[in-house]
Design a protein around this motif. Structure first.
Motif: not given
Length: 986
Positions: A626-629, A743-745, A766-768
């Motif tokens: 997934g994103p940012n992993t 992990v994303t916004t 933004p929230d993460v």
């Protein structure tokens, strides 16, 4: 109640005996004229023991003042003297004798096996609970005698059953208990003379799901107080099942001077019995029986019964059907059998007859992995072979067998399965079969009682991963069991599925109540110690002697378990080959590789992908992270290193969540059951899960068998410590997130949504969001559970556990499957950079100027670039610049005046020339103007008429200005002739 020894209740009488004996010796009591005492007029008792352990035997009249001439006191046995089991102390001879038939003795103990009422010496009381603002009156929450056993309270109060006993010598206490429901805390402990209690961990009792368990504890001599304590809690509308106790025996109490008669329903045939045996079914006995009597033909009884009951007419619920093993012709016979023990009457009015047996049917095929032999018995295929139930074949080169067990045809009970019946009321039930095979399924047969548990147990030796499955420390799945089932109920039936180390140590994994259509359920096996699986079906919890719900049933159509040691194979799958031996056994592909279809060769997955836990065959086995992993070293999952870079409004925001990466615990707001018992949901979070970092853990410590689950996010129920007064009690743990999705916004990822409306934002940042998923499915969550943790920057929060749930769902979930949390922290802010601070320059003081840096407010960052140190630089003061400016201004003013004078003089000359030209404008063009005078008047320039005729140097012009004037005031100017002018012009 039967008290099987001389107890402390006689101490008052012994004190009176001692006093009476002392008065006789002192001669203070005058004898009266009474008849001589016979042996039937008195009995013997012992005095209290002195400090030396000695005592006296004295004769006590049965009725005072009725006879005289009692035997003299004699020296008694030592206080530590005792008889063996089955014996009693004959006070006349002071020697041990065997108990007669129909009686029994424990020797130096007491036994409690009748519970029609609370035996003398036992105390049961409820413990009022004052938990903060909640007060619960538990006065009526006591243990209740039920005849053969005593049952605990079923409400949410804490209730204790106690018994105080004084031991003359070291002894023990033993009892049988039934503890089926972990919604009740059950503990047993002992306090001695010094009020020293049993340590906390040894207090916890092991839960029992299938039968009565026994417990034995050694006791020290002296005073001991025994405590059985329960506390019920239920988070649903169903009341917890009570704890049952029976057959409490204590040894080391004192001598036994008499034997006790067997209670009804039991007997002892030989002298010297330590206990009485229960009568078999369809027999009965009276008190003190030496043998059991058969019931009349039209009556029946259960095990250990003191009476017989009339047999009811037989119905269709009193028999079941099954199949015989296949014969050599491939045929099986349909057989009907009465339920044993048989209680109904075939001759009573309205009774049904047993259907005729013997109908032949075609045998179902063998199960996958087996082969039908000439003896019509299914035999397993040899190692390296597979079958679909008809014939075995060798796996081709480049493939390997998929081993396990798959049962979908039920002609006979598999060798590693066992069927049994557990009856709470009759632990020695003669029923041995609770499930019967029926060709396409296996089903529950009617029980002796509707409250019986129909048990089916599957046991496997262990698990072995296939050659082609990569073995690594991070792999948590050993196997998977899948079964298809169906239930049909008219009452409060329930089907339990349990897993554990063995049949007696199984924990409930899932349960289904009421009628359920045909459906499939899968369970991941993560421990090599989980080798026993049990299906338990109960038609109703209510105890009744009538069979009202015998038609209710549970059916299991198929059971499939993978990676079992010594298992069989129904298919082969491709696997990688050793390059040095093309025809050798399969070997694993390297980490991060998958097998090409049809070749058996391995190929590397793309970066940041992980391999499916199943057979890694084909490119589709590589799952993108997934994103940012990124994938871990073993390529078994994706992890986050707790750092993140996000493009937001033209800026790059960089995050480092490492301070939040340690396992964090937080709790929901307190909740209360229907009875007012407080409980909370505790969550454990391991945010990033980088390699080498421990994941979150939740435990169940209600019983002495601790259960633990691990994952990124897990939940357990915490009861207040006041419940047991020792430590925090945790129960019912389960995993919410076992896999990190990304992990994303963004508010949605892989069908998991984290609504912004649940957590209104008050920041421009933004929230993460971290997204997780758990693959384990339940009856309510057929697609598994999921979780999202929204990290929000809040510089005012320094705590590490500031997690909250949505206001509408205080438990973190509204549906029980999707969990959402908000984590406020200063460590959730972006890393600080140059744009987050500004410089402030001070005034120049004494030639020194200071430059300082401050954070821009409000500060929305953490860590990152530090604030630069203040700078000091040289500068020029204001007084210097004022002096310098004044000097420059004065010089500029003088220069301006000089320039003004010069241009004023030049302007006057131009005006004169212009006037002169205007006066001569009317003359002829070629005539020279007539001279008014031969002299030059004062103020005229001689050079005005010659400016275009001659060219003078700068020095010549200076001389013309400095020539001398004549005495009459006129300048002397030489005249030039025309010829001279012409020459000059040329």
């Amino acid at each position: 109640m039967s008290l099987r020894a001389f107890t402390g209740s006689a101490r008052g009488r012994l004190s009176a005996v001692t006093l009476f004996f002392g008065l006789l010796l002192a001669g203070e009591l005058e004898p009266r004229e009474l008849p001589s005492c016979k042996e039937s007029d008195y009995h013997f008792e012992y005095t209290d023991c002195d400090v030396l352990g000695s005592r006296w035997r004295v004769a006590i009249p049965n009725k005072p003042d009725t006879c005289t001439g009692l035997p003299d006191p004699v020296k008694g046995t030592h206080c530590t003297f005792s008889c063996k089991e089955g014996e009693y102390l004959d006070m006349k001879t002071q020697e041990c004798q065997k108990c007669a038939a129909g009686t029994y003795s424990l020797g130096t103990g007491v036994a409690f096996d009748e519970w029609d009422s609370l035996p003398a010496g036992f105390i049961s009381h409820g413990i009022n609970m004052d938990l903060g603002d909640m007060y619960t009156n538990c006065t009526n929450s006591t243990w209740t005698p039920k005849g053969d056993y005593i049952a605990s309270n079923m409400d949410e109060c804490s209730s204790a059953l106690s018994y105080a006993v004084s031991l003359k010598q070291p002894g023990s206490v033993s009892f049988q208990y039934f503890y089926p429901d972990t919604n009740i805390f059950f503990e047993f402990y002992v306090q001695n003379d010094q009020c020293q209690s049993t340590d906390f961990q040894s207090r916890l009792m092991k839960s029992s799901e299938s039968d009565w368990d026994s417990h034995n504890v050694q006791l020290n001599s002296g005073n001991n107080v025994l405590f059985w304590r329960t506390t019920g809690f239920s988070l649903s509308n169903n009341a917890p099942k009570p704890v049952l106790l029976k057959n409490i025996a204590i040894s080391g109490v004192a001598y036994t001077s008499e034997c006790f008669h067997c209670k009804p329903g039991t007997y002892s045939a030989e002298p010297g019995a330590a206990r009485c045996a229960p009568c078999p079914a369809n027999t009965y006995s009276n008190k003190g029986a030496t043998a059991c009597q058969d019931c009349d033909k039209e009556k029946y009884s259960g095990i250990g019964s003191g009476t017989c009951q009339q047999r009811p007419p037989c119905t269709a619920n009193d028999y079941f059907y099954t199949h015989t093993p296949c014969d050599s012709a491939g045929q099986t016979q349909l057989m009907y059998k009465w339920i044993e023990p048989k209680f109904c009457s075939e001759t009573a009015e309205g009774a049904v007859e047993l259907p005729a047996s013997g109908e032949k049917q075609t045998c179902p095929p063998c199960n996958p992995g087996f082969l039908s032999s000439n003896s019509s018995v299914c035999k397993p295929c040899t190692k390296g072979s597979y079958s679909n139930g008809t014939e075995c074949s060798k796996c081709p080169v480049g493939t390997e067998p998929v081993v396990g067990f798959e049962y979908k045809w039920w002609n006979r009970m598999p060798s590693n399965m066992r069927s049994s019946v557990y009856s709470r009321e009759y632990s020695d039930s003669q029923r041995s079969t609770g499930w019967e095979v029926a060709g396409e399924y296996i089903y529950t047969t009617p029980g002796d009682l509707d409250s019986d548990y129909m048990m089916l147990t599957l046991t496997v030796p262990g698990y072995s991963l296939a050659y082609s499955v990569e073995k690594n420390n991070e792999r948590a799945e050993f196997s998977k069991i899948t079964f298809v089932f169906e239930t049909k109920c008219t009452a409060d039936c329930r089907l339990y599925f349990m897993a554990g180390l063995n049949e007696r140590n199984n924990a409930v994994v899932e349960s289904w109540s009421g009628t359920n259509g045909k459906q499939s359920y899968s369970y991941l096996i993560k421990s090599n110690f989980t080798v026993s699986f049990t299906w338990s079906f109960q038609r109703t919890e209510a105890y009744t002697t009538e069979r009202q719900y015998s038609s209710d049933f549970a059916k299991i159509y198929s059971v499939h378990i993978t990676n079992v040691i010594d298992g069989v194979a129904s298919e082969c799958r491709q696997c990688a080959l050793d390059s040095s031996h093309k025809d050798s056994a399969c070997v694993p592909c390297p980490s991060g590789h998958y097998m090409l279809k049809g070749t058996g060769m391995c190929k590397s997955c793309l970066p940041n992908t992980f391999i499916r836990p199943e057979q890694p065959l084909g490119e589709e086995a590589c799952i993108p992270c997934g994103p940012n992993t990124s994938s871990n070293k073993a390529r078994s999952s994706c992890v986050s290193d707790c750092t993140l870079a996000v493009q937001y409004k033209g800026e790059t925001l960089r995050y480092n969540f490492s301070p939040l990466a340690n396992v964090t615990h937080f709790e929901s707001s307190p909740r209360f059951t229907s009875k007012g018992l407080r409980y909370i949901h505790q969550f454990s979070v391991g945010l990033c899960g980088t390699e080498g970092r421990a994941l979150a853990s939740c435990v169940d410590n209600v019983t002495d068998t601790t259960k633990e689950v691990n994952g990124y996010v897990c939940q357990s129920i915490i009861m207040p410590s006041e419940v047991r007064g020792q430590s925090v009690v945790s129960s019912q743990p389960f995993t919410i997130g076992s896999t990190l999705i990304g992990v994303t916004t963004e508010s949605t990822l892989d069908h998991i949504s984290s609504s912004e409306n649940s957590f209104p934002a008050d920041s421009y940042l933004p929230d993460v969001i971290f997204y997780y998923r758990a693959r384990e499915t339940t009856q309510a969550c057929k697609n598994g559970r999921s979780a999202s943790i929204r990290l929000r920057c809040d510089p005012t929060v320094t705590a590490m556990d500031q997690l909250t749930a949505p206001s509408k769902c205080s438990e973190g979930t509204c549906d029980g499957c999707s969990f959402h949390f908000l984590w406020r922290s200063q460590h959730a802010c972006p890393l600080c950079s140059e744009r987050n601070y500004k410089e402030i320059v001070s005034a120049c003081t004494e030639g020194i100027q200071r430059t300082t840096y401050v954070w821009q407010q409000p500060l929305r960052c953490t860590g990152g670039v530090p604030l630069p140190a203040p700078r000091i630089s040289a500068c020029v003061t204001l007084a210097f610049w004022l002096k310098f400016g004044a000097s420059i201004g004065t010089l500029a003013a003088v220069l301006l005046i000089a320039i003004s004078c010069y241009f004023w003089k030049r302007t006057r000359k131009l005006e004169y020339k212009y006037s002169k030209l205007m006066m001569n404008a009317g003359e002829k063009e070629c005539d020279l103007p007539a001279a008014d005078s031969c002299a030059i008047m004062e103020g005229e320039d001689a050079e005005d008429d010659l400016i275009y005729l001659t060219k003078k140097s700068f020095f010549t012009k200076i001389k013309s200005f400095s020539r001398e004037r004549t005495s009459d005031g006129f300048d002397s100017v030489p005249l030039k002739s025309s010829s001279g002018m012409e020459m000059e012009m040329n």
